[in-house]
Scaffold this active site. Structure first.
Site, short mmCIF file in Angstrom:
data_model
loop_
_atom_site.label_atom_id
_atom_site.label_comp_id
_atom_site.label_asym_id
_atom_site.label_seq_id
_atom_site.Cartn_x
_atom_site.Cartn_y
_atom_site.Cartn_z
N SER B 41 0.80 -1.22 0.00
CA SER B 41 0.00 0.00 0.00
C SER B 41 0.83 1.28 0.00
CB SER B 41 -0.95 0.01 1.19
OG SER B 41 -0.24 0.25 2.37
N LYS B 84 0.50 4.39 6.95
CA LYS B 84 -0.09 5.25 5.91
C LYS B 84 0.43 6.67 6.06
CE LYS B 84 -3.14 2.01 4.79
NZ LYS B 84 -2.75 1.10 3.76
#
Lengths: 164, 153
Positions: B41, B84
């Site tokens: 990701s 993230k």
């Protein structure tokens, strides 16, 4: 010479103490009226409760338990509420944006016992289990109020459907 | 060796182990730790099996900025951590769950997105993340050795 040994024991004692408070549990003062009548029945005398960090180290909470959690609205504030529903349950809400809510995976529904005077899931919705800080085990102070806190759901606040 | 000596040295050893364990716990919990990341990701910034140095001081004092890479508990599974980038702070307008519909990040929350936006389960899936779930801020990458680089701005 004694000063040196004093500093040495402080230097080694502090991490041991912090680790104990962080993994086993600590005593905290309950503020506010949101959990009346179980906690702070009179607003003059505040209760002190023992918060067990050990009991929630695997993020397993059960319906009816009183937990302390980091407020989703303000990360510097901790709040104390009762777990009403777990992931997969359906609850009948009191003034939330939807009347019926199915609790998503990894979340729970928390409410204060003093309906109408509490800022809880009816305002901010289901909370992530990662915000759970500790489980309230017993009232430790004042001595007259010493008692363990049972995991009981208020009769009118049972979830509509319970996932197994 | 007398019995007293054995007792003395074993209690000394116990004390040493306890103190070391507690100091390690406090350092990892309150100062900083190492994280190995996996998954696609955050490509191309981070790749699977990169080891990162993270610090816990900035999140504790709510000094996070837009653009910081953070480690947070996954809102849907508290036993799992996600890595993230913060793309929105409270009050910012962000792209919402659905294309073409923007939303404002609520108070006490942040908006997290992976750099690899085509292959990342992030705030676009589970919404804004409470700041209480953020564990640490990534400072630099320390492994592999030929890719050592600072990741904070």
């Amino acid at each position: 010479m004694w000063l040196k040994s004093f500093f040495k024991s402080v230097l080694f004692g502090v991490p041991v103490g912090i680790t104990f408070l962080d993994t086993v549990g600590y005593v905290a003062r309950v503020e506010g009226i949101s959990m009346q009548p179980v906690l702070n029945p009179e607003s003059r005398n505040t209760d002190y409760v023992f918060l067990s960090r050990w009991a929630v180290s695997d993020y397993e909470v059960r319906r009816g338990e009183i937990i302390s959690l980091v407020s989703p609205k303000d990360p510097n504030q901790k709040i104390i509420k009762r777990v009403i529903a777990l992931a997969g349950d359906v609850v009948n809400t009191l003034g939330y944006q939807n009347q019926y809510v199915k609790i998503p995976e990894g979340h729970c529904w928390v409410e204060g016992d003093h309906t109408g005077h509490t800022l809880d899931s009816n305002t901010f919705g289901p909370v992530s289990l990662g915000l759970v800080n500790a489980k309230a085990v017993c009232i430790v102070w004042p001595p007259a109020r010493w008692q363990s806190l049972a995991a009981t759901l208020p009769d009118n606040r049972k979830p509509l459907s319970v996932s197994i | 060796m007398s019995l007293r000596n054995i007792f003395g040295s074993s209690s000394e050893l116990f004390r040493f182990v306890l103190q070391t364990a507690c100091i390690t716990h406090c350092t990892w919990e309150f100062v900083g730790d190492f994280v190995m990341c996996s998954g696609p990701s955050m490509e191309p910034t981070l790749e699977t099996n990169n080891i990162l140095l993270t610090e816990h001081i900035t999140p504790r004092f709510q000094r996070l900025c837009k653009g910081d890479i953070v480690i947070a508990k996954c809102p849907r599974n508290p036993k799992q951590y996600v890595c993230k980038r913060i793309t929105g702070l409270p009050g910012d307008r962000v792209r919402g769950h659905f294309p073409g519909r923007s939303q404002v990040v609520p108070k006490g929350h942040v908006w997290l997105e992976g750099d690899n936006s085509n292959n990342s389960a992030d705030s676009r899936v589970y919404g804004a993340v409470p700041q209480g779930l953020i564990r640490s801020r990534v400072v630099c990458r320390i492994w592999p050795l030929n890719k050592i680089s600072s990741l904070s701005e």
